[in-house]
Motif scaffolding. Structure first.
Motif, PDB file in Angstrom:
ATOM      1  N   LEU A  43       0.821  -1.207   0.000  1.00 49.93           N
ATOM      2  CA  LEU A  43       0.000   0.000   0.000  1.00 49.93           C
ATOM      3  C   LEU A  43       0.858   1.262   0.000  1.00 49.93           C
ATOM      4  N   VAL A  44       1.969   1.239   0.723  1.00 47.04           N
ATOM      5  CA  VAL A  44       2.895   2.375   0.675  1.00 47.04           C
ATOM      6  C   VAL A  44       3.377   2.593  -0.751  1.00 47.04           C
ATOM      7  N   LEU A  45       3.792   1.513  -1.400  1.00 49.74           N
ATOM      8  CA  LEU A  45       4.300   1.621  -2.764  1.00 49.74           C
ATOM      9  C   LEU A  45       3.212   2.098  -3.726  1.00 49.74           C
ATOM     10  N   PHE A  84       7.884   6.334   7.998  1.00 49.43           N
ATOM     11  CA  PHE A  84       6.739   5.439   8.212  1.00 49.43           C
ATOM     12  C   PHE A  84       6.462   5.407   9.713  1.00 49.43           C
ATOM     13  N   GLY A  85       5.309   5.916  10.119  1.00 47.60           N
ATOM     14  CA  GLY A  85       4.938   5.944  11.526  1.00 47.60           C
ATOM     15  C   GLY A  85       4.001   4.799  11.862  1.00 47.60           C
ATOM     16  N   ILE A  86       4.406   3.954  12.800  1.00 48.13           N
ATOM     17  CA  ILE A  86       3.615   2.787  13.178  1.00 48.13           C
ATOM     18  C   ILE A  86       3.109   2.965  14.608  1.00 48.13           C
ATOM     19  N   ALA A 166       0.694  13.615   4.106  1.00 46.25           N
ATOM     20  CA  ALA A 166       0.741  12.279   4.715  1.00 46.25           C
ATOM     21  C   ALA A 166      -0.409  11.397   4.227  1.00 46.25           C
ATOM     22  N   PHE A 167      -0.194  10.088   4.333  1.00 43.58           N
ATOM     23  CA  PHE A 167      -1.193   9.093   3.960  1.00 43.58           C
ATOM     24  C   PHE A 167      -1.527   8.237   5.183  1.00 43.58           C
ATOM     25  N   LYS A 190      -6.613  17.636   4.583  1.00 38.33           N
ATOM     26  CA  LYS A 190      -5.727  17.535   5.745  1.00 38.33           C
ATOM     27  C   LYS A 190      -4.670  16.457   5.532  1.00 38.33           C
ATOM     28  N   ILE A 191      -4.978  15.463   4.693  1.00 35.71           N
ATOM     29  CA  ILE A 191      -4.048  14.398   4.353  1.00 35.71           C
ATOM     30  C   ILE A 191      -4.058  14.208   2.839  1.00 35.71           C
ATOM     31  N   ALA A 192      -3.058  13.475   2.347  1.00 30.69           N
ATOM     32  CA  ALA A 192      -2.915  13.324   0.897  1.00 30.69           C
ATOM     33  C   ALA A 192      -3.663  12.122   0.347  1.00 30.69           C
ATOM     34  N   GLY A 193      -4.002  11.165   1.205  1.00 36.57           N
ATOM     35  CA  GLY A 193      -4.689   9.978   0.712  1.00 36.57           C
ATOM     36  C   GLY A 193      -4.872   8.938   1.792  1.00 36.57           C
ATOM     37  N   ALA A 194      -5.553   7.848   1.427  1.00 34.70           N
ATOM     38  CA  ALA A 194      -5.865   6.791   2.392  1.00 34.70           C
ATOM     39  C   ALA A 194      -5.924   5.448   1.692  1.00 34.70           C
ATOM     40  N   ALA A 195      -5.494   4.411   2.410  1.00 32.49           N
ATOM     41  CA  ALA A 195      -5.631   3.035   1.944  1.00 32.49           C
ATOM     42  C   ALA A 195      -6.204   2.227   3.093  1.00 32.49           C
ATOM     43  N   LEU A 196      -7.427   1.739   2.938  1.00 35.74           N
ATOM     44  CA  LEU A 196      -8.133   1.043   4.008  1.00 35.74           C
ATOM     45  C   LEU A 196      -8.473  -0.377   3.565  1.00 35.74           C
ATOM     46  N   ASP A 197      -8.081  -1.335   4.387  1.00 39.03           N
ATOM     47  CA  ASP A 197      -8.351  -2.741   4.091  1.00 39.03           C
ATOM     48  C   ASP A 197      -9.362  -3.334   5.064  1.00 39.03           C
ATOM     49  N   VAL A 198      -9.749  -2.576   6.080  1.00 40.69           N
ATOM     50  CA  VAL A 198     -10.657  -3.062   7.121  1.00 40.69           C
ATOM     51  C   VAL A 198     -11.670  -1.965   7.445  1.00 40.69           C
ATOM     52  N   PHE A 199     -12.869  -2.383   7.858  1.00 36.02           N
ATOM     53  CA  PHE A 199     -13.935  -1.409   8.056  1.00 36.02           C
ATOM     54  C   PHE A 199     -14.727  -1.657   9.344  1.00 36.02           C
ATOM     55  N   GLY A 200     -15.443  -2.756   9.454  1.00 39.35           N
ATOM     56  CA  GLY A 200     -16.254  -3.019  10.638  1.00 39.35           C
ATOM     57  C   GLY A 200     -15.450  -3.670  11.747  1.00 39.35           C
ATOM     58  N   GLU A 201     -16.161  -4.116  12.791  1.00 37.68           N
ATOM     59  CA  GLU A 201     -15.490  -4.650  13.970  1.00 37.68           C
ATOM     60  C   GLU A 201     -15.079  -6.109  13.829  1.00 37.68           C
ATOM     61  N   GLY A 202     -15.665  -6.815  12.894  1.00 36.65           N
ATOM     62  CA  GLY A 202     -15.333  -8.224  12.747  1.00 36.65           C
ATOM     63  C   GLY A 202     -14.053  -8.437  11.987  1.00 36.65           C
TER      64      GLY A 202
END
Length: 270
Positions: A43-45, A84-86, A166-167, A190-202
């Motif tokens: 996702l970073v790449l 890269f901030g973890i 930032a992303f 406020k940020i340059a972009g987003a990559a999301l692989d998870v959404f709900g609580e499960g």
């Protein structure tokens, strides 16, 4: 007598009820370490090289980028020397991400519990406060379990502290990142972009995004938004590893060995 979580996160299990009934609990903390590390770097790449934007344009029949030799204003940069901030960056998966990021020439900073000493570690990671992490990072990813304390951890206030270049990446659990705040941060730049692989609580199967989720709208509005359906962990080797490890955990319990969840604290035993 025993509940085996066939995965890493066990926020779906009532630990207090387990304590009351004397039920032991175990999980599989490392089955997806490699896969999740690979996907975070993927996702970073992708975010750094306008990959999503190129694919979205072509999928819509727009061949502009195929026919010109420049990228306009699309983000397209090298990741060497980027930060890269973890958040929660000292766990199994976070350490794997760190190893891969450092190998690519990135700088890695991490936040952890407030009691964790700050400063440079032998593995090349600098432990910082979470506010410092937000301010310095080019890419931010939370790597913490979902709990009452981490729900909404990355919120509007967090986005206010980030650089506009930032992303945000989330491959952990959906509610750790406030999705409404992501939408707002994107629209207000406020940020340059987003990559999301998870959404709900499960986790497995993950709950789908509601059809009217504003995330679908920002996916269409912005080139620099990537949405995937919890595929980070699902590489073939990881799926086999979780089955094998569940069987090993059951065998350990049958032998009387200690499980890897501390039932007094509810925390993993590292």
């Amino acid at each position: 007598k025993l509940i085996c979580e066939a995965g890493t996160g066990y926020n779906n299990i009532d630990i207090e009820a387990c304590r009351e009934k004397g039920i032991a609990l175990c999980n599989v903390p490392e089955y997806t370490t490699e896969a999740m590390g690979d996907y975070a770097i993927t996702l970073v790449l992708a975010l750094s090289c306008s990959l999503g934007a190129q694919m979205k344009a072509l999928a819509k029949g727009d061949r502009t980028y195929m026919q010109q030799c420049h990228l306009g204003q699309l983000p397209h940069f090298e990741i060497r020397d980027k930060t890269f901030g973890i958040i929660g960056g000292l766990g199994y998966i976070a350490q794997n991400i760190t190893k891969k990021a450092l190998a690519l020439g990135m700088k890695v900073i991490a936040s952890d519990l407030p009691t964790t000493p700050l400063g440079m570690r032998d593995n090349g990671v600098e432990v910082v406060t979470v506010d410092d992490l937000y301010a310095r990072s080019d890419f931010v990813i939370p790597m913490v379990p979902l709990s009452a304390k981490t729900k909404g951890l990355v919120n509007a206030a967090a986005f206010d502290k980030m650089k506009p270049t930032a992303f945000i990446i989330n491959t952990a659990r959906g509610p750790i990142v406030d999705q409404d705040a992501v939408v707002d941060a994107l629209r207000k730049k406020k940020i340059a972009g987003a990559a999301l692989d998870v959404f709900g609580e499960g986790s497995a199967p993950p709950p789908p995004l509601p059809e009217d989720s504003p995330l679908y709208e920002v996916f269409k509005e912005f080139d620099n938004v990537i949405l995937t359906p919890h595929i980070g962990w699902q590489r073939m080797e990881a799926r086999q590893r979780v089955v094998d490890t569940v069987a090993e955990n059951i065998a350990k319990y049958a032998r009387g060995d200690a499980m890897n969840i501390n039932m007094e604290t509810g925390l993993p035993i590292r």
